[in-house]
Scaffold this motif. Structure first.
Motif, PDB file in Angstrom:
ATOM      1  N   GLY A 180      68.295  20.555  20.288  1.00  0.00           N
ATOM      2  CA  GLY A 180      68.919  19.914  21.438  1.00  0.00           C
ATOM      3  C   GLY A 180      69.916  20.767  22.192  1.00  0.00           C
ATOM      4  O   GLY A 180      70.463  20.344  23.199  1.00  0.00           O
ATOM      5  N   LYS A 181      70.174  21.978  21.714  1.00  0.00           N
ATOM      6  CA  LYS A 181      71.136  22.871  22.378  1.00  0.00           C
ATOM      7  C   LYS A 181      70.415  24.126  22.869  1.00  0.00           C
ATOM      8  O   LYS A 181      69.248  24.341  22.581  1.00  0.00           O
ATOM      9  CB  LYS A 181      72.257  23.244  21.412  1.00  0.00           C
ATOM     10  CG  LYS A 181      73.055  22.042  20.953  1.00  0.00           C
ATOM     11  CD  LYS A 181      74.243  22.444  20.136  1.00  0.00           C
ATOM     12  CE  LYS A 181      75.020  21.198  19.752  1.00  0.00           C
ATOM     13  NZ  LYS A 181      76.255  21.515  19.077  1.00  0.00           N
ATOM     14  N   THR A 182      71.143  24.969  23.599  1.00  0.00           N
ATOM     15  CA  THR A 182      70.577  26.236  24.075  1.00  0.00           C
ATOM     16  C   THR A 182      71.443  27.414  23.639  1.00  0.00           C
ATOM     17  O   THR A 182      71.571  28.397  24.361  1.00  0.00           O
ATOM     18  CB  THR A 182      70.416  26.234  25.612  1.00  0.00           C
ATOM     19  OG1 THR A 182      71.695  25.966  26.203  1.00  0.00           O
ATOM     20  CG2 THR A 182      69.396  25.203  26.066  1.00  0.00           C
ATOM     21  N   ASP A 183      72.021  27.308  22.452  1.00  0.00           N
ATOM     22  CA  ASP A 183      72.850  28.379  21.899  1.00  0.00           C
ATOM     23  C   ASP A 183      71.940  29.329  21.103  1.00  0.00           C
ATOM     24  O   ASP A 183      71.953  29.331  19.875  1.00  0.00           O
ATOM     25  CB  ASP A 183      73.938  27.805  20.975  1.00  0.00           C
ATOM     26  CG  ASP A 183      74.859  26.845  21.695  1.00  0.00           C
ATOM     27  OD1 ASP A 183      75.077  27.038  22.908  1.00  0.00           O
ATOM     28  OD2 ASP A 183      75.356  25.901  21.046  1.00  0.00           O
ATOM     29  N   TRP A 184      71.137  30.120  21.821  1.00  0.00           N
ATOM     30  CA  TRP A 184      70.112  30.952  21.184  1.00  0.00           C
ATOM     31  C   TRP A 184      70.726  32.062  20.349  1.00  0.00           C
ATOM     32  O   TRP A 184      71.611  32.778  20.799  1.00  0.00           O
ATOM     33  CB  TRP A 184      69.166  31.533  22.228  1.00  0.00           C
ATOM     34  CG  TRP A 184      68.512  30.472  23.059  1.00  0.00           C
ATOM     35  CD1 TRP A 184      68.704  30.231  24.384  1.00  0.00           C
ATOM     36  CD2 TRP A 184      67.580  29.480  22.598  1.00  0.00           C
ATOM     37  NE1 TRP A 184      67.947  29.153  24.784  1.00  0.00           N
ATOM     38  CE2 TRP A 184      67.243  28.678  23.709  1.00  0.00           C
ATOM     39  CE3 TRP A 184      67.005  29.191  21.367  1.00  0.00           C
ATOM     40  CZ2 TRP A 184      66.357  27.608  23.625  1.00  0.00           C
ATOM     41  CZ3 TRP A 184      66.122  28.130  21.274  1.00  0.00           C
ATOM     42  CH2 TRP A 184      65.796  27.354  22.387  1.00  0.00           C
ATOM     43  N   GLY A 185      70.237  32.183  19.150  1.00  0.00           N
ATOM     44  CA  GLY A 185      70.674  33.236  18.236  1.00  0.00           C
ATOM     45  C   GLY A 185      69.926  34.535  18.511  1.00  0.00           C
ATOM     46  O   GLY A 185      69.205  34.660  19.504  1.00  0.00           O
ATOM     47  N   PRO A 186      70.078  35.507  17.628  1.00  0.00           N
ATOM     48  CA  PRO A 186      69.452  36.811  17.817  1.00  0.00           C
ATOM     49  C   PRO A 186      67.928  36.735  17.715  1.00  0.00           C
ATOM     50  O   PRO A 186      67.367  35.800  17.136  1.00  0.00           O
ATOM     51  CB  PRO A 186      70.037  37.660  16.688  1.00  0.00           C
ATOM     52  CG  PRO A 186      70.426  36.671  15.637  1.00  0.00           C
ATOM     53  CD  PRO A 186      70.834  35.434  16.374  1.00  0.00           C
ATOM     54  N   ASN A 187      67.280  37.745  18.263  1.00  0.00           N
ATOM     55  CA  ASN A 187      65.827  37.854  18.196  1.00  0.00           C
ATOM     56  C   ASN A 187      65.412  38.181  16.758  1.00  0.00           C
ATOM     57  O   ASN A 187      65.604  39.301  16.295  1.00  0.00           O
ATOM     58  CB  ASN A 187      65.335  38.935  19.156  1.00  0.00           C
ATOM     59  CG  ASN A 187      63.828  39.071  19.155  1.00  0.00           C
ATOM     60  OD1 ASN A 187      63.118  38.355  18.449  1.00  0.00           O
ATOM     61  ND2 ASN A 187      63.330  40.003  19.947  1.00  0.00           N
ATOM     62  N   GLN A 188      64.829  37.213  16.072  1.00  0.00           N
ATOM     63  CA  GLN A 188      64.432  37.399  14.683  1.00  0.00           C
ATOM     64  C   GLN A 188      63.276  38.392  14.534  1.00  0.00           C
ATOM     65  O   GLN A 188      63.075  38.945  13.454  1.00  0.00           O
ATOM     66  CB  GLN A 188      64.048  36.046  14.068  1.00  0.00           C
ATOM     67  CG  GLN A 188      65.191  35.055  13.995  1.00  0.00           C
ATOM     68  CD  GLN A 188      66.177  35.374  12.877  1.00  0.00           C
ATOM     69  OE1 GLN A 188      65.871  36.048  11.906  1.00  0.00           O
ATOM     70  NE2 GLN A 188      67.391  34.872  13.013  1.00  0.00           N
ATOM     71  N   CYS A 189      62.533  38.649  15.605  1.00  0.00           N
ATOM     72  CA  CYS A 189      61.431  39.620  15.528  1.00  0.00           C
ATOM     73  C   CYS A 189      61.951  41.023  15.206  1.00  0.00           C
ATOM     74  O   CYS A 189      61.196  41.855  14.697  1.00  0.00           O
ATOM     75  CB  CYS A 189      60.630  39.650  16.824  1.00  0.00           C
ATOM     76  SG  CYS A 189      59.612  38.182  17.047  1.00  0.00           S
ATOM     77  N   LEU A 190      63.217  41.263  15.470  1.00  0.00           N
ATOM     78  CA  LEU A 190      63.795  42.569  15.146  1.00  0.00           C
ATOM     79  C   LEU A 190      63.867  42.781  13.636  1.00  0.00           C
ATOM     80  O   LEU A 190      64.072  43.907  13.178  1.00  0.00           O
ATOM     81  CB  LEU A 190      65.173  42.715  15.785  1.00  0.00           C
ATOM     82  CG  LEU A 190      65.190  42.639  17.319  1.00  0.00           C
ATOM     83  CD1 LEU A 190      66.614  42.757  17.846  1.00  0.00           C
ATOM     84  CD2 LEU A 190      64.290  43.697  17.938  1.00  0.00           C
ATOM     85  N   ASN A 191      63.670  41.720  12.841  1.00  0.00           N
ATOM     86  CA  ASN A 191      63.632  41.841  11.377  1.00  0.00           C
ATOM     87  C   ASN A 191      62.312  42.436  10.898  1.00  0.00           C
ATOM     88  O   ASN A 191      62.195  42.829   9.740  1.00  0.00           O
ATOM     89  CB  ASN A 191      63.797  40.469  10.711  1.00  0.00           C
ATOM     90  CG  ASN A 191      65.104  39.810  11.070  1.00  0.00           C
ATOM     91  OD1 ASN A 191      66.066  40.469  11.441  1.00  0.00           O
ATOM     92  ND2 ASN A 191      65.146  38.491  10.960  1.00  0.00           N
ATOM     93  N   ASP A 192      61.306  42.470  11.772  1.00  0.00           N
ATOM     94  CA  ASP A 192      59.977  42.968  11.408  1.00  0.00           C
ATOM     95  C   ASP A 192      59.906  44.475  11.639  1.00  0.00           C
ATOM     96  O   ASP A 192      60.529  44.996  12.566  1.00  0.00           O
ATOM     97  CB  ASP A 192      58.914  42.262  12.256  1.00  0.00           C
ATOM     98  CG  ASP A 192      57.510  42.537  11.776  1.00  0.00           C
ATOM     99  OD1 ASP A 192      57.162  42.070  10.680  1.00  0.00           O
ATOM    100  OD2 ASP A 192      56.765  43.237  12.489  1.00  0.00           O
ATOM    101  N   LYS A 193      59.135  45.159  10.798  1.00  0.00           N
ATOM    102  CA  LYS A 193      59.075  46.627  10.902  1.00  0.00           C
ATOM    103  C   LYS A 193      58.565  47.110  12.256  1.00  0.00           C
ATOM    104  O   LYS A 193      59.020  48.125  12.761  1.00  0.00           O
ATOM    105  CB  LYS A 193      58.235  47.215   9.770  1.00  0.00           C
ATOM    106  CG  LYS A 193      56.798  46.791   9.791  1.00  0.00           C
ATOM    107  CD  LYS A 193      56.026  47.339   8.618  1.00  0.00           C
ATOM    108  CE  LYS A 193      54.605  46.793   8.704  1.00  0.00           C
ATOM    109  NZ  LYS A 193      53.890  46.860   7.500  1.00  0.00           N
ATOM    110  N   ASP A 194      57.629  46.367  12.887  1.00  0.00           N
ATOM    111  CA  ASP A 194      57.140  46.794  14.202  1.00  0.00           C
ATOM    112  C   ASP A 194      57.699  45.940  15.343  1.00  0.00           C
ATOM    113  O   ASP A 194      57.261  46.044  16.482  1.00  0.00           O
ATOM    114  CB  ASP A 194      55.612  46.841  14.244  1.00  0.00           C
ATOM    115  CG  ASP A 194      54.959  45.468  14.108  1.00  0.00           C
ATOM    116  OD1 ASP A 194      55.687  44.462  13.945  1.00  0.00           O
ATOM    117  OD2 ASP A 194      53.718  45.403  14.155  1.00  0.00           O
ATOM    118  N   LYS A 195      58.681  45.101  15.015  1.00  0.00           N
ATOM    119  CA  LYS A 195      59.427  44.289  15.989  1.00  0.00           C
ATOM    120  C   LYS A 195      58.574  43.238  16.684  1.00  0.00           C
ATOM    121  O   LYS A 195      58.956  42.691  17.717  1.00  0.00           O
ATOM    122  CB  LYS A 195      60.120  45.163  17.053  1.00  0.00           C
ATOM    123  CG  LYS A 195      60.900  46.332  16.496  1.00  0.00           C
ATOM    124  CD  LYS A 195      62.036  45.876  15.626  1.00  0.00           C
ATOM    125  CE  LYS A 195      62.871  47.073  15.181  1.00  0.00           C
ATOM    126  NZ  LYS A 195      63.150  47.108  13.788  1.00  0.00           N
TER     127      LYS A 195
END
Length: 115
Positions: A45-60
């Motif tokens: 219900g909010k728009t307080d977006w956190g960090p891009n979790q795809c950066l946790n992947d080796k190829d992003k």
């Protein structure tokens, strides 16, 4: 000397037991038909977006049928902003995230897509 060896053995066994009980953490399973290049979470219900979790992947990026480790997130209900290399973005609403569990997103879950 003998006490030292016993202590080391106890510490090693305790460490192995702790490692066995530790889960794999929270993971996203990408069941969409496309590769994801961005995955951000916000409390439902909010728009307080956190960090891009795809950066946790080796190829992003997270390919179809690939799992991604999610970090820095507590169990609860979240909305997700999903981004694709084509610049398309979609929202997935009200995802239930549980500790040490896998949650998935599929094409049917994508809402309010741009482009």
């Amino acid at each position: 000397m003998r006490w030292c060896l016993v202590l080391i053995a106890v510490l090693v066994c305790a460490g192995e037991a702790a490692a066995q009980t530790k889960g794999k953490g929270i993971r996203l399973w990408n069941l969409t038909t496309e590769t994801i290049s961005g995955f951000q979470l916000s409390p439902a219900g909010k728009t307080d977006w956190g960090p891009n979790q795809c950066l946790n992947d080796k190829d992003k990026e997270v390919d179809h049928d690939e799992r991604l480790r999610i970090t820095g997130v507590e169990p609860g209900r979240y909305d997700a902003k999903v981004s694709y290399p084509s610049a398309r973005q979609c929202i997935v609403r009200d995802i239930e995230i549980k500790a040490d569990a896998v949650f998935s997103i599929a094409d049917k879950d994508l809402k309010d897509c741009t482009k």
